[in-house]
Design a protein around this motif. Structure first.
Motif, mmCIF file in Angstrom:
data_model
loop_
_atom_site.group_PDB
_atom_site.id
_atom_site.type_symbol
_atom_site.label_atom_id
_atom_site.label_comp_id
_atom_site.label_asym_id
_atom_site.label_seq_id
_atom_site.Cartn_x
_atom_site.Cartn_y
_atom_site.Cartn_z
ATOM 1 N N ILE A 209 -39.948 20.907 -0.330
ATOM 2 C CA ILE A 209 -40.430 22.239 -0.692
ATOM 3 C C ILE A 209 -39.288 22.990 -1.361
ATOM 4 O O ILE A 209 -38.242 23.226 -0.752
ATOM 5 C CB ILE A 209 -40.921 23.004 0.548
ATOM 6 N N SER A 210 -39.485 23.353 -2.607
ATOM 7 C CA SER A 210 -38.450 24.045 -3.375
ATOM 8 C C SER A 210 -39.009 25.342 -3.937
ATOM 9 O O SER A 210 -40.130 25.363 -4.456
ATOM 10 C CB SER A 210 -37.958 23.160 -4.525
ATOM 11 N N PRO A 211 -38.253 26.435 -3.874
ATOM 12 C CA PRO A 211 -38.750 27.700 -4.430
ATOM 13 C C PRO A 211 -38.859 27.701 -5.947
ATOM 14 O O PRO A 211 -39.503 28.572 -6.522
ATOM 15 C CB PRO A 211 -37.721 28.727 -3.950
ATOM 16 N N GLY A 212 -38.236 26.735 -6.606
ATOM 17 C CA GLY A 212 -38.295 26.669 -8.062
ATOM 18 C C GLY A 212 -38.361 25.238 -8.539
ATOM 19 O O GLY A 212 -38.234 24.292 -7.752
ATOM 20 N N PRO A 213 -38.533 25.040 -9.849
ATOM 21 C CA PRO A 213 -38.697 23.685 -10.382
ATOM 22 C C PRO A 213 -37.393 22.926 -10.579
ATOM 23 O O PRO A 213 -37.422 21.734 -10.875
ATOM 24 C CB PRO A 213 -39.368 23.933 -11.736
#
Length: 363
Positions: free
Chosen positions: A30-34
């Motif tokens: 799970i990452s807040p950005g790409p």
């Protein structure tokens, strides 16, 4: 299913290592950005030596290559009893093992006025904003406050800003380093400071004789009780843990997650790694990129052992020499337990080779 909260360096390397050790294991990152932001290169962004986009590694190709699932979202809350991670966009994910690799945030509440008036260039968004502000505002005086556990990056930001004044179109810009917590000399010791001071001068920066950042204002900074005018103020550290709704007994006073010698937390099936982890005293590892790469196999093996109900292996308790390198405007100071073991450009060239090799490996 293994769920990894955090798409930074520690989270990515853990996902890759788990899939390498056990290809059939389902892993969700799970990452807040790409993108993974390659933080060692952020020191070059305000100085105009690299564009922010050049510090970014897309995560999607790596997810496809190594076989883990990538979800772009932020962790909102963790339900430890239900073994669920709740995301900001509303999705809920069940886990058997959870790895907290959420990194660290700038503690914007520690110093009065800093949230409103200062930049925190160790944070990716702020590094880019700081660079844009330098271009548009054309400052005459910049304060770079260093301290609070990560002094090296602060010296690097200041050194490169001063070194790059002419390419930035600000040849007369003054870059002043402020010892934010007043412990710079105590931390490094006399031998290291004897190498650091001339490196700062050679880069073109100034180390203030006043110590202790008390507050930041709209026109400068209060240092040792005195207001000093600055056009821009940057603070490198202090840091705090990322809030994901953990119980108070799981985190320390700064919000970092308590772990034991095997990276396990006090809750079954939950581990922490990288900047997110509050390591026990005497553990022979750090939070640098190289340390993370050295220890990620140990972490992944323990997480999979926990999944299998097998015993976990602790890290060794002995502490090897602590080595660090500061790249102050293109000249390195290499320290081992704060004793100078190398200076000049060669250590930077070797680090450049390491960085290039990592980019080739992950792209």
């Amino acid at each position: 299913m293994v769920v990894i909260a955090g798409g930074g360096f520690a989270g990515l390397e853990a996902a890759i290592q788990i899939k390498t050790l056990r290809p059939a294991c389902a892993v969700v990152l799970i990452s807040p950005g790409p993108n993974l932001v390659y933080k060692p290169w952020l020191i070059y962004v305000p100085a105009g030596r690299r564009r922010f986009a050049e510090t970014c590694l897309p995560l999607a190709p790596m997810a496809a290559r190594y076989g883990f699932q990538l979800i772009e979202d932020r962790v909102d809350r963790i339900d430890l009893d239900a073994h669920q991670v709740r995301l900001a966009k509303g999705q809920t994910i069940d886990y058997s093992q959870l790895l907290l690799a959420t990194g660290a945030n700038a503690d914007r509440s520690r110093i009065p006025g800093s949230d409103e008036f200062a930049f925190f260039p160790c944070q990716p968004d702020d590094a880019e904003k700081f660079a844009l502000e330098i271009q548009h505002r054309k400052p005459q005086r910049i304060c770079v406050a260093v301290g609070w556990g990560r002094r090296g990056p602060g010296l690097e930001f200041a050194g490169w800003l001063a070194r790059r004044r002419k390419p930035l179109g600000r040849p007369d810009m003054e870059v002043v380093i402020v010892d934010g917590d007043g412990l710079l000399a105590d931390y490094y010791g006399a031998e290291a400071m004897a190498a650091i001071r001339p490196a700062i001068r050679r880069a073109g920066a100034t180390l203030s004789t006043e110590r202790g950042l008390d507050a930041v204002t709209d026109s400068g900074a209060v240092v040792n009780g005195k207001h000093t005018a600055f056009d821009l103020v940057a603070i490198v550290a202090p840091l705090c843990g990322v809030e994901v709704g953990l119980p108070a007994d799981m985190v320390d006073e700064a919000g970092f997650v308590h772990v034991d010698h095997s990276f396990a937390t006090t809750r079954p099936g939950v581990f922490a790694f990288g900047d997110a982890a509050a390591l026990p005293s005497g553990v022979a590892t750090g939070k640098t990129m190289m340390s993370i790469r050295q220890r990620v196999a140990h972490l992944a093996s323990n997480l999979l052992a926990d999944m299998d109900g097998a015993p976990l292996k602790p890290l060794e308790a002995s502490v090897p020499p602590h080595q660090s390198m500061s790249n102050i405007g293109g000249r390195a100071i290499l320290l081992s337990d704060n004793r100078v073991i190398g200076k000049g450009r060669l250590p930077i060239f070797r680090r450049w080779l390491y960085d290039q090799a990592y980019f080739r490996l992950r792209t």
